[in-house]
Design a protein around this motif. Structure first.
Motif, mmCIF file in Angstrom:
data_model
loop_
_atom_site.group_PDB
_atom_site.id
_atom_site.type_symbol
_atom_site.label_atom_id
_atom_site.label_comp_id
_atom_site.label_asym_id
_atom_site.label_seq_id
_atom_site.Cartn_x
_atom_site.Cartn_y
_atom_site.Cartn_z
ATOM 1 N N PHE B 144 0.839 -1.209 0.000
ATOM 2 C CA PHE B 144 0.000 0.000 0.000
ATOM 3 C C PHE B 144 0.873 1.258 0.000
ATOM 4 N N LEU B 148 1.332 4.186 -2.922
ATOM 5 C CA LEU B 148 1.165 5.631 -2.715
ATOM 6 C C LEU B 148 2.352 6.412 -3.257
ATOM 7 N N ALA B 208 -7.300 -0.640 -1.442
ATOM 8 C CA ALA B 208 -6.727 0.700 -1.235
ATOM 9 C C ALA B 208 -5.477 0.877 -2.087
ATOM 10 N N ALA B 211 -6.378 1.365 -5.705
ATOM 11 C CA ALA B 211 -6.890 2.722 -5.909
ATOM 12 C C ALA B 211 -5.741 3.710 -6.012
ATOM 13 N N ALA B 212 -4.756 3.565 -5.132
ATOM 14 C CA ALA B 212 -3.598 4.461 -5.162
ATOM 15 C C ALA B 212 -2.827 4.302 -6.470
ATOM 16 N N ILE B 215 -4.577 6.058 -9.325
ATOM 17 C CA ILE B 215 -4.372 7.510 -9.252
ATOM 18 C C ILE B 215 -2.990 7.864 -9.794
ATOM 19 N N ASN B 216 -2.003 7.052 -9.455
ATOM 20 C CA ASN B 216 -0.643 7.360 -9.892
ATOM 21 C C ASN B 216 -0.416 7.099 -11.368
ATOM 22 N N LEU B 217 -1.223 6.240 -11.975
ATOM 23 C CA LEU B 217 -1.032 5.938 -13.402
ATOM 24 C C LEU B 217 -1.697 6.971 -14.291
ATOM 25 N N LYS B 218 -2.637 7.717 -13.734
ATOM 26 C CA LYS B 218 -3.403 8.696 -14.514
ATOM 27 C C LYS B 218 -2.512 9.662 -15.288
#
Lengths: 213, 218, 243
Positions: B144, B148, B208, B211-212, B215-218
Motif C-alpha cells: 500500500f 502511494l 486501497a 486505488a492508489a 491515481i498514480n497511473l493517470k
C-alpha cells in the motif's frame, strides 16, 4: 469491434489538452494520429486505453478490447526474450510466441537476457508483444522509435496483417508506415480552447469580482 | 496471476540483493543489539522477542519500494493495469511475492537469531508462528505504501514514514505473543488478534493499494 | 440552498471573509473567559494542587487533535466522492492545526506528568496513542508535500487518511492491550458522576468551546489561503502557457 469516440476531452495533469474529439475506428481501420509535440497524442492514447478517465465525452468500446503500447515496453532486463514474451502472452491470455519471434526476427535471440539486447532489438521485442496479446484494437504510441528501416517495414506488415484480419489500430507516429488504406487524424484542431484550463474552479471569473477591502 | 507470481519470484532470484539483503540486514541488526545493550544474557533474553520482531519488520521495509517502482518505470505497470487481471489481484500477487522472498525467509531465520539473543526455550515455536502470521500483513501494508509513493523520484524515506505507523498494531500483537510465550504465559489471545489483523489486511488493503496505483497511473 | 454551494472556491472565500472576524472575536472571547476563569478563579485540587489547571489547555487540545483528524477523514471522503476542491484543501489546511493540537496535548501532558507521575514521559496507552497520532499527521503532511500535482496529492492523501484512520484506531486499542496505563479515565462524559468537579467543569466548557472556535477560525483562514495559493498557481500556469 468498433471504437467510437464521442465529444471526448482529455486532461493531462490539470490541463485539458484535447476537447470535442469525435472519431470512429471500425474493424480493418488503421488510423495515424498526427499533431505537434504536446498536443496530447499520448494523453489521448492513455485515455482510450482506460489508464486515465476522460475529462468529458464518451468512449464506446468493449472491455478488454484495447492493447496499449507506450514509450516503455515493459521488458524485464533479467528475463530472456522468450520469458518476457511468454509472460505477457500468459497475462493477456495469448497463445504461441513462436510466430511473434519469427515475425520480428528474434528467434536466434530467444534465450538471451533482455539486458544484453540493443535498443533496436529491445524495441522489436516490445512490438512482438503485440502479436502475442490477442486484442482487436491496438493503441500504439510512437512505436517506431529507434527502429531501422527494415524493421519499420516489418512492423508495418504486422499492423497491416492485423487490420486485414479484422483488427484495427490507432498509431501516434511521424513516420510514413506505407500501410494501404491508412487514415490520418490530425488532433491539432481539437486543441482545447481557453488554454485548456477553462474548467478549473480556481480560474473562475468571479474571483476578479472579489470585493476589495 | 500465477504467471505474474512466477515472474516476480524469478526476477527477485535473478536480480540478487532481494531476499539475501533483507536476511543479511536482519542478521546485522540482531548482532548489533548486544553491542548496544551489553552481553548479559538475562537482559538479552528479556528483550529478544521485541528485537527479533523489530529486526524482521525493518528488514521487510528495505525492499518495499521495489514492489511497484521498477514496474512503474519500465511501463509494465501500465500494461498490467490494462490487462484482463483486476489491479487488486495484481497488488495481492505482488505483495505475496514480496512476502515469499522477504517475510518467509525472515521467519525461518528468526529462530536461529533467537539463539544469539538467548530467547527462552518455550518461545521458539511462537516466534515462528507469530512471524509467519504477522509478516504477510507487513508485506501487504508495504505494498500500500509503495503504491502511494510509486510516482515519486525519491520516495524511499517517505515510504518508511507512511508505512511504519501502519505496522504498529502488527508489531504490538506479534511481539506480545512471543513475549508471553517467553514468560511462560499463554500467547493465544495476542496471536489470534494478530491473525485477525493479518486476515483483514490481506483481504482489504489490495483495494486501497489498487486505488492508489490507478491515481498514480493517470 | 444546498451546502455544496460552499464547495465553490469563490463562494467559500466570500463566506469565509464574512465569517472570519466574528469567529476570531468569539474565539478570543471564549478563550479569555475560559482560561482566566480557569487559571485564576478556581481552587487548587486537594491532591494535585495547582497543576490540575493544566486541564484547561490539555483536555481541549487533546479533543481537537482527534477531531481535526476526524474532520480530515470526512473531507477526504467528500473529495473522493464528490470531487469538491475546497473539501480536499480543507483537509490539507486542517492537518498542521491538528498536529499542533497534538503537540500541545503531548507537551502539557508531559509538564503535568512530571510533578504528578514523577516522569516527563510514561508509555501510558493514552499518551502513546497521541504520539502515534502525531506520527500519522507527519506522514499525511509529508505525502501532501511530496507530490507535485495537487489533484493527485489530494487523491493519495485522502486514501492514506482513510486507511490511516483505521490503523490509528486499531493502534489505540492495541496500546491499551499492550500497557494498562496510569492515565485517569475520560475527564468528561455524559455520565455526570465521573466528571471532573463542577468548579473545573464550567470554565473547562468555555475552554473547549474556545478551542473548537479556534480550530474553525484557523481552518477557514488556512483553507482560504490554500485556495488563493491554488489560484496563483493556476494563473501562473496559464501565463506560462501563453508565453
Amino acid at each position: 469491434m468498433e471504437l467510437r469516440v464521442h465529444d471526448l476531452a482529455c486532461r493531462r495533469g490539470e490541463v485539458t489538452v484535447i476537447e470535442g474529439l469525435n472519431f470512429r475506428l471500425a474493424p480493418g481501420d488503421c488510423l495515424v494520429l498526427r499533431g505537434p509535440n504536446g498536443s496530447g497524442k499520448t494523453t489521448l492514447l492513455r485515455t482510450l486505453a482506460g489508464l486515465a478517465p476522460p475529462a468529458a465525452g464518451r468512449i464506446e468500446l468493449d472491455e478488454d478490447a484495447i492493447l496499449y503500447a507506450g514509450h516503455a515496453d515493459g521488458i524485464k532486463a533479467q528475463l530472456t526474450v522468450a520469458e518476457n514474451l511468454a509472460f505477457w502472452a500468459r497475462v493477456y491470455g495469448g497463445a504461441d510466441i513462436a510466430p511473434a519471434l519469427a515475425a520480428f526476427r528474434l528467434g536466434d535471440l530467444r534465450d538471451r537476457q533482455a539486458q544484453h539486447l540493443s535498443a533496436g532489438q529491445k524495441r522489436r521485442l516490445g512490438l512482438a508483444r503485440l502479436k502475442v496479446c490477442p486484442r482487436p484494437v491496438w493503441a500504439l504510441d510512437e512505436p517506431t522509435v529507434s527502429l531501422d528501416r527494415e524493421t519499420v517495414a516489418t512492423f508495418a506488415d504486422v499492423v497491416a496483417d492485423h487490420c486485414t484480419a479484422g483488427g484495427s489500430a490507432i498509431i501516434a507516429t511521424h513516420v510514413d508506415l506505407g500501410i494501404a488504406g491508412t487514415r490520418l487524424l490530425d488532433i491539432a484542431p481539437f486543441r482545447a480552447r481557453e488554454d485548456g484550463d477553462a474548467g478549473s474552479p480556481f480560474l473562475d471569473a468571479a474571483f476578479d469580482a472579489e470585493p476589495a477591502r | 496471476m500465477m504467471a505474474l507470481l512466477r515472474r516476480d519470484l524469478t526476477l527477485a532470484l535473478r536480480s540478487g540483493g532481494g531476499f539475501g539483503l533483507s536476511l543479511a540486514f536482519f542478521l546485522i541488526v540482531v548482532t548489533l543489539v548486544p553491542f548496544g545493550v551489553g552481553p548479559q544474557t538475562a537482559t538479552l533474553a528479556g528483550i529478544a522477542p521485541g528485537i527479533l520482531w523489530l529486526g524482521a519488520l525493518l528488514a521487510c521495509l528495505l525492499s518495499l519500494d521495489r514492489i511497484f517502482q521498477l514496474d512503474f518505470e519500465d511501463g509494465s505497470l501500465d500494461l498490467l493495469a490494462t490487462a484482463p487481471l483486476p489491479l487488486e489481484g495484481v497488488v495481492a500477487v505482488k505483495a505475496l511475492a514480496h512476502w515469499l522472498v522477504t517475510g518467509l525467509p525472515l521467519t525461518l531465520a528468526a529462530p536461529v537469531l533467537g539463539l544469539l539473543l538467548n530467547l527462552p526455550d518455550g518461545a521458539y515455536s511462537w516466534l515462528l508462528l507469530s512471524l509467519a502470521t504477522g509478516t504477510p500483513a507487513l508485506s501487504f501494508l508495504g505494498a500500500f505504501g509503495a503504491a502511494l509513493t510509486v510516482g515519486l523520484k525519491r520516495g524511499g524515506l517517505l515510504l518508511s514514514l507512511l508505512v511504519l505507523p501502519l505496522y504498529i498494531p502488527t508489531l504490538i500483537f506479534g511481539a506480545e505473543a512471543v513475549r508471553r510465550a517467553a514468560d511462560g504465559l499463554s500467547p493465544a489471545t495476542p496471536a489470534m488478534i494478530l491473525a485477525a489483523i493479518t486476515a483483514a489486511t490481506v483481504a482489504l488493503i489490495p483495494y486501497a493499494a489498487a486505488a492508489a496505483l490507478r491515481i498514480n497511473l493517470k | 440552498m444546498s451546502i455544496w454551494e460552499y464547495a465553490n472556491p469563490v463562494r467559500f472565500i466570500r463566506t469565509a471573509d464574512r465569517v472570519l472576524p466574528w469567529a476570531a472575536a468569539l474565539t478570543a472571547a471564549a478563550l479569555l473567559v475560559g482560561l482566566i476563569w480557569g487559571f485564576f478563579f478556581t481552587p487548587d485540587d486537594y491532591r494535585q494542587g495547582s497543576t490540575v489547571k493544566i486541564i484547561f489547555l490539555h483536555v481541549p487540545a487533546a479533543m481537537m487533535a482527534i477531531n481535526a483528524w476526524a474532520m480530515m477523514l470526512v473531507t477526504s471522503i467528500i473529495w473522493l466522492v464528490r470531487r469538491h476542491h475546497v473539501s480536499a484543501l480543507a483537509a490539507k489546511a486542517a492537518a498542521p492545526i491538528g498536529i499542533t493540537m497534538t503537540l500541545i496535548a503531548l507537551y502539557t501532558g508531559a509538564v503535568w506528568g512530571q510533578p504528578m507521575w514523577g516522569t516527563w514521559w510514561e508509555w501510558d496507552p493514552r499518551l502513546t496513542a497521541f504520539l502515534i497520532l502525531f506520527i500519522f499527521y507527519l506522514g499525511y503532511m509529508a505525502l501532501w508535500a511530496a507530490i507535485e500535482n495537487p489533484d493527485t496529492a489530494a487523491d493519495l492523501t485522502s486514501v492514506l487518511c482513510i486507511v490511516g484512520s483505521v490503523f490509528a484506531l486499531l493502534s489505540r486499542y492495541a496500546v491499551n492491550f499492550w500497557n494498562q496505563g496510569l492515565h485517569q479515565g475520560a475527564s468528561l462524559s455524559l455520565d455526570a458522576e465521573e466528571n471532573v468537579h463542577d468548579v473545573f467543569y464550567y470554565p473547562l466548557l468555555f475552554c473547549i468551546a474556545g478551542f473548537i472556535l479556534l480550530f474553525v477560525t484557523l481552518v477557514l483562514l488556512r483553507t482560504r489561503t490554500e485556495i488563493r495559493a491554488r489560484r496563483i498557481a493556476a494563473l501562473l500556469a496559464r501565463e506560462a502557457r501563453a508565453a
